[in-house]
Design an enzyme around this catalytic site. Structure first.
Site, PDB file in Angstrom:
ATOM      1  N   LYS A  18       0.850  -1.121   0.036  1.00 44.54           N
ATOM      2  CA  LYS A  18      -0.113   0.009  -0.090  1.00 44.54           C
ATOM      3  C   LYS A  18       0.834   1.396  -0.034  1.00 44.54           C
ATOM      4  CE  LYS A  18      -2.786   0.777   3.482  1.00 44.54           C
ATOM      5  NZ  LYS A  18      -2.878   2.035   3.983  1.00 44.54           N
ATOM      6  N   SER A  19       1.777   1.252   0.749  1.00 48.28           N
ATOM      7  CA  SER A  19       2.685   2.558   0.949  1.00 48.28           C
ATOM      8  C   SER A  19       3.418   2.687  -0.402  1.00 48.28           C
ATOM      9  CB  SER A  19       3.561   2.325   1.999  1.00 48.28           C
ATOM     10  OG  SER A  19       3.444   2.192   3.301  1.00 48.28           O
ATOM     11  N   ARG A  56       3.018   5.997  -3.257  1.00 45.84           N
ATOM     12  CA  ARG A  56       4.033   7.007  -3.720  1.00 45.84           C
ATOM     13  C   ARG A  56       4.310   6.381  -5.244  1.00 45.84           C
ATOM     14  NH1 ARG A  56       4.041   5.716   1.652  1.00 45.84           N
ATOM     15  NH2 ARG A  56       5.406   6.767   3.110  1.00 45.84           N
ATOM     16  N   GLY A  78      -5.302   7.937   5.512  1.00 43.58           N
ATOM     17  CA  GLY A  78      -4.463   8.859   6.128  1.00 43.58           C
ATOM     18  C   GLY A  78      -3.203   8.978   5.133  1.00 43.58           C
ATOM     19  N   SER A 100       6.943   9.330  12.172  1.00 44.93           N
ATOM     20  CA  SER A 100       5.999   9.219  11.015  1.00 44.93           C
ATOM     21  C   SER A 100       6.622   9.216   9.540  1.00 44.93           C
ATOM     22  CB  SER A 100       4.970  10.509  11.207  1.00 44.93           C
ATOM     23  OG  SER A 100       4.023  10.489  10.075  1.00 44.93           O
ATOM     24  N   ARG A 158      -8.863  11.786  12.654  1.00 50.61           N
ATOM     25  CA  ARG A 158      -7.352  11.617  12.599  1.00 50.61           C
ATOM     26  C   ARG A 158      -6.538  12.997  12.732  1.00 50.61           C
ATOM     27  NH1 ARG A 158      -5.555   6.711   9.351  1.00 50.61           N
ATOM     28  NH2 ARG A 158      -3.459   7.017  10.557  1.00 50.61           N
ATOM     29  N   ASP A 178       1.817  -0.989  11.855  1.00 50.48           N
ATOM     30  CA  ASP A 178       0.399  -1.462  11.582  1.00 50.48           C
ATOM     31  C   ASP A 178       0.184  -2.975  11.704  1.00 50.48           C
ATOM     32  OD1 ASP A 178      -0.034   1.019  10.340  1.00 50.48           O
ATOM     33  OD2 ASP A 178       0.856   0.571   8.405  1.00 50.48           O
TER      34      ASP A 178
END
Ligand code: S3P
Length: 443
Positions: A26-27, A31, A99, A172, A127, A324
């Protein structure tokens, strides 16, 4: 956005077995779309995760003028507009539950002269966004957020932006990435200082697209610097399997006696593989086979065999590399022998749900003893015995909570009913067929 809640119960009548592939990371998928949209020319992405979160990123970039076309399953072509070339969207951008879309796109748009409104679902609207608002304001963005620094918010970017040095107050990767993306269209050097390493997909991929990125040690951490103004070159990107999604079939195979499952092509970047290291410390039998590099990221096949797990104190410093994965680690801990102590994870309280409170409530409802502390959870394992189950648990618009309790149901005496499995589509649309393909039964 979901309509009626969709309850889900999984059960296992015998061992799980088979070979599976989990969806794209997903990340990395977010990107890949974003950097391709800023390159000059056409990029191809294969293995893209087609979950709702990534589709929200695709829709937002399309609304700002990037050409984004799906060719086949997971295979996408992106016509980039060049850094600084995105156009004013006509409507508010709906980030859904995501997010990552919100924070990274806020960064990307902050150095474009665009006025953008971000909206999201009930979970996302709770959030905290202040952590990105603060540095982006210093870079020149004008941001009006809802009370508490939340969505809906409106942002007017500055082109070019003002380069800054930002010392991350919380570990983060989303905030780090937001500042670096904004820095692509700022003169000179934009630097993020991080005290604890977080996932480094942005740095790797920025370098792959031809941006000048450096990572240097500084006292107490490292400084990541991007030089603005470089032209990004289009690329072909292969997205590895998501280790955060692989975590669910992996823990399922560990806790259902007699199981053996091979999960192929899992990304095991050291900033992401913490769960697999912690499970090994608990005695799990997980072998990494056929280790290789895919698209600049370390990848391996994971062979997982069921076996006893031992409760441990999870070192808090491992948290960023498995942030996660705690919900599914709590499930593994519930079946282990003795206590598993997980501290230093207060960030879990501001994810898609408060993952400490939500998991503690559901575990207790299923007969698992656990103690919630402000910065973590202590779970008393059942020493390999099944959990009693026989409860309906709330997924709270949180995909990872829904999948964690579905997996717990595989080792429960009575059904574990997840009240709403619809959020699973944000990150793992094929979770159910994958699990039933391994031998799980919809209960
Ligand atoms: C992500 C970073 C993490 C993670 C999220 C994806 C990313 O969030 O929880 O699922 O892609 O950069 P934080 O940056 O808030 O830790």
């Amino acid at each position: 956005m979901h309509a009626a809640p969709r309850p889900l119960t999984l059960a296992a009548d015998g061992p799980l077995s088979g070979h599976v592939r989990v969806p794209g990371d997903k990340s990395i998928s977010h990107r890949a779309l974003m950097l391709s949209a800023l390159a000059v020319g056409t990029s191809r992405v294969s293995g893209l995760l087609e979950g709702e979160d990534v589709l929200a990123t695709a829709a937002a970039l399309r609304a700002c003028g990037a050409g984004i076309d799906r060719q086949a399953d997971g295979d996408w072509l992106i016509d980039g507009v060049g850094v600084g070339g995105l156009l004013q969207p006509l409507n508010a951008l709906d980030m859904g539950n995501s997010g990552t879309s919100t924070r990274l796109l806020m960064g990307l748009f902050a150095s474009h002269a665009l006025t953008v409104t971000f909206v999201g679902d009930a979970s996302l609207s709770r959030r905290p966004m202040q952590r990105v608002i603060d540095p982006l304001r210093r870079m020149g963005a004008d941001i009006s957020a809802s009370p508490g620094g939340r969505l809906p918010l409106m942002q007017r970017g500055l082109c070019p932006a003002i380069p800054i040095v930002h010392d991350l107050p919380v570990a983060s990767a989303q905030v780090k990435s937001a500042v670096l993306l904004a820095g692509l269209n700022a003169p000179g050097a934009t630097t993020v200082i991080e005290r604890t390493p977080t996932r480094d997909h942005s740095e790797r991929m920025l370098a792959g697209f031809g941006a000048e990125v450096t990572v240097e040690p500084v006292p107490g951490g490292s400084a990541i610097t991007v030089r603005g103004g470089a032209e990004l070159r289009p690329r072909d990107i292969v997205v590895p399997g998501d280790p955060s999604s692989a975590a669910f079939p992996a823990v399922a195979a560990l806790i259902v006696p007699g199981s053996e499952v091979l999960i192929e092509g899992v990304g095991l970047n050291p900033t992401r593989d913490g769960l697999y290291r912690v499970l090994a410390m608990m005695g799990a039998d997980i072998a990494r086979e056929n280790s290789r590099l895919v698209g600049g990221e370390p990848v391996a096949d994971l062979r997982v065999r069921a076996g006893p797990l031992i409760g441990i104190e999870v070192p808090p410093e491992v948290a960023p590399s498995m942030i996660d994965e705690y919900p599914i680690l709590f499930v593994a801990a519930a079946l282990a022998s003795g206590r598993t102590v997980m501290r230093g994870i207060e960030e879990l309280r501001v994810k898609e749900s408060d993952r400490i409170a939500t998991m503690a409530a559901g575990l207790r409802a299923c007969g698992v003893e656990c103690e919630e502390v402000p910065d973590g959870l202590i779970v008393t394992g059942r020493d390999g015995a099944p959990v009693p189950g026989g409860a309906t648990v709330a997924s709270m618009l949180d995909h990872r909570i829904a999948m964690s309790f579905a997996v717990l149901g595989l080792r429960a005496d009575q059904p574990v009913i997840v009240d709403d499995a619809a959020p699973i589509a944000t990150s793992f649309p094929d979770f159910l067929p994958l699990m039933t393909g391994l031998g799980a039964r919809v209960g």
